[in-house]
Design a protein around this motif. Structure first.
Motif, PDB file in Angstrom:
ATOM      1  N   ARG A 158       0.818  -1.215   0.000  1.00  0.00           N
ATOM      2  CA  ARG A 158       0.000   0.000   0.000  1.00  0.00           C
ATOM      3  C   ARG A 158       0.852   1.266   0.000  1.00  0.00           C
ATOM      4  N   SER A 159       2.151   1.110  -0.069  1.00  0.00           N
ATOM      5  CA  SER A 159       3.054   2.271  -0.070  1.00  0.00           C
ATOM      6  C   SER A 159       2.793   3.153  -1.282  1.00  0.00           C
ATOM      7  N   GLU A 160       3.084   4.443  -1.139  1.00  0.00           N
ATOM      8  CA  GLU A 160       2.979   5.355  -2.288  1.00  0.00           C
ATOM      9  C   GLU A 160       4.137   5.169  -3.257  1.00  0.00           C
ATOM     10  N   LEU A 161       5.186   4.470  -2.815  1.00  0.00           N
ATOM     11  CA  LEU A 161       6.377   4.283  -3.653  1.00  0.00           C
ATOM     12  C   LEU A 161       6.237   2.990  -4.466  1.00  0.00           C
ATOM     13  N   ARG A 165       6.255  -1.190  -3.384  1.00  0.00           N
ATOM     14  CA  ARG A 165       5.169  -2.118  -3.712  1.00  0.00           C
ATOM     15  C   ARG A 165       5.690  -3.286  -4.538  1.00  0.00           C
ATOM     16  N   ALA A 166       6.534  -2.990  -5.538  1.00  0.00           N
ATOM     17  CA  ALA A 166       7.061  -4.057  -6.397  1.00  0.00           C
ATOM     18  C   ALA A 166       7.967  -5.004  -5.615  1.00  0.00           C
ATOM     19  N   GLY A 167       8.829  -4.459  -4.758  1.00  0.00           N
ATOM     20  CA  GLY A 167       9.735  -5.302  -3.978  1.00  0.00           C
ATOM     21  C   GLY A 167       8.997  -6.207  -3.010  1.00  0.00           C
ATOM     22  N   SER A 187       0.625   1.230 -10.999  1.00  0.00           N
ATOM     23  CA  SER A 187       1.886   1.051 -11.717  1.00  0.00           C
ATOM     24  C   SER A 187       1.889  -0.241 -12.526  1.00  0.00           C
ATOM     25  N   GLN A 188       2.205  -0.130 -13.800  1.00  0.00           N
ATOM     26  CA  GLN A 188       2.261  -1.319 -14.651  1.00  0.00           C
ATOM     27  C   GLN A 188       3.305  -2.306 -14.162  1.00  0.00           C
ATOM     28  N   SER A 189       4.481  -1.796 -13.731  1.00  0.00           N
ATOM     29  CA  SER A 189       5.543  -2.701 -13.282  1.00  0.00           C
ATOM     30  C   SER A 189       5.116  -3.473 -12.038  1.00  0.00           C
ATOM     31  N   VAL A 190       4.346  -2.836 -11.157  1.00  0.00           N
ATOM     32  CA  VAL A 190       3.859  -3.526  -9.962  1.00  0.00           C
ATOM     33  C   VAL A 190       2.811  -4.569 -10.354  1.00  0.00           C
ATOM     34  N   ARG A 191       1.915  -4.204 -11.264  1.00  0.00           N
ATOM     35  CA  ARG A 191       0.905  -5.171 -11.727  1.00  0.00           C
ATOM     36  C   ARG A 191       1.578  -6.386 -12.354  1.00  0.00           C
ATOM     37  N   HIS A 192       2.598  -6.153 -13.155  1.00  0.00           N
ATOM     38  CA  HIS A 192       3.302  -7.264 -13.790  1.00  0.00           C
ATOM     39  C   HIS A 192       4.007  -8.140 -12.754  1.00  0.00           C
ATOM     40  N   ALA A 193       4.627  -7.503 -11.760  1.00  0.00           N
ATOM     41  CA  ALA A 193       5.298  -8.276 -10.708  1.00  0.00           C
ATOM     42  C   ALA A 193       4.300  -9.138  -9.959  1.00  0.00           C
TER      43      ALA A 193
END
Length: 339
Positions: A158-161, A165-167, A187-193
């Motif tokens: 839930r972080s703004e960063l 979120r991805a990590g 974020s697309q990169s977070v969704r993909h992760a």
């Protein structure tokens, strides 16, 4: 004006206080389409990530140290007898707690073999080539430490960063939380992760059938093994390429026969028939296929000489009759076809 020394600049950013507002500027907009790359933004992002309350609570007294040293490579100017020196960097990030290194990551400039293989963006050679520093592997490894529970990781999603979120997502196993992130994260990169961590077959099937993101759709299909779900994709997806990819993972011959009979794309039909070994199923397709692609493909796999002779004589479709003749080995049957 002369550009600032990138080594000195990186060291200066590493020395900034946690309260310095410059860190956010250097890190880049949280949800920008393209985040700035390089050592300085990566340092700033890690510095901000480590200020997360959950991280501080789980790793009290942890110190983040950055080492940035200069490197260089010398190149000879062809035909000129002179040399050009291109500078680079060696960078390391360390998370230390009570004198013990928890996580360490290192990067170094990868110099090109020749200057011509390095884009210069101008008439002269590059003066500095940065290392490909990324904060994500460092944060991913940090959040893998046993002090972080699944509840902690869920909170960090839930972080703004987006890097936090991805990590955290890359260490998360809760399928319901991961599915929610795939559907809702900005974020697309977070969704993909998050999509890369999904293993639930029903959720994967839902993404294959419903996602508009080809990365998520294709990645989900590559992990789909449930035969009923694959059959549903092979029969229902609007894109023939996705249907064919599902067929290539389908082993249920009854489902394959349904695909061969129902699909209208020749490449999907042929892929389905190619995976059917049962002769009775192939015979049914050949007989009921109305002389189309499915009937022709099935006929090419038939072994029953009597049925092949019958198809060669009685089938309306020329392509099916020809395929039957090509499969006939019985000389008497061939003679009957000719006569």
């Amino acid at each position: 004006a002369e550009e600032p020394d990138p080594i000195a600049r990186a060291r200066s950013v590493a020395a900034l206080s946690d309260e310095d507002s410059a860190l956010r500027q250097l890190a880049g907009a949280n949800e920008g389409f393209v985040r700035p790359a390089g050592t300085v933004p990566a340092i700033a992002r890690v510095r901000l990530a480590l200020q997360e309350p959950r991280v501080r609570a789980r790793l009290p007294g942890m110190a983040f140290t950055v080492s940035v040293d200069g490197t260089s490579e010398r190149y000879e100017r062809v035909g000129a007898g002179t040399f050009v020196v291109v500078h680079g960097e060696s960078v390391s990030f360390r998370a230390i707690q009570e004198g013990r290194t928890l996580v360490e990551r290192q990067w170094s400039t990868s110099f090109p073999e020749t200057l011509s293989s390095q884009p210069c963006g101008g008439s002269g050679p590059p003066r500095f080539v940065g290392a490909h520093v990324s904060e994500l592997p460092f944060l991913e490894e940090l959040f893998r430490l046993p002090v972080f529970t699944q509840a902690d990781l869920t909170e960090l999603t839930r972080s703004e960063l987006p890097e936090v979120r991805a990590g955290s997502v890359r260490n998360l196993t809760d399928q319901a939380v991961l599915e929610k992130i795939v559907r809702e994260d900005r974020s697309q990169s977070v969704r993909h992760a998050a999509a890369g961590r999904i293993t639930d077959q029903g959720v994967l099937a839902g993404f294959v059938l419903g996602s508009e993101d080809p990365h998520i759709r294709e990645g989900s299909l590559a992990k789909l093994t449930d035969q009923a779900a694959l059959a549903k994709v092979a029969l229902e997806h609007r894109d023939w390429r996705v249907r064919q990819a599902a067929v290539d993972r389908l082993a249920d011959e009854a489902a394959l026969a349904r695909v061969a009979s129902a699909d209208r794309e020749g490449r999907v039909i042929e892929a389905a028939v190619a995976r059917i070994a049962d002769q009775s199923a192939l015979a049914k397709i050949a007989i009921d296929g109305a002389g189309g692609v499915a009937a022709q493909a099935a006929t090419r796999k038939l072994k029953d000489q009597g049925l092949l002779a019958r198809l060669a004589v009685e089938e309306d479709g020329f392509s099916v009759r020809l395929a039957a003749v090509e499969r006939l080995e019985d000389q008497e049957a061939l003679a009957r076809v000719v006569l």
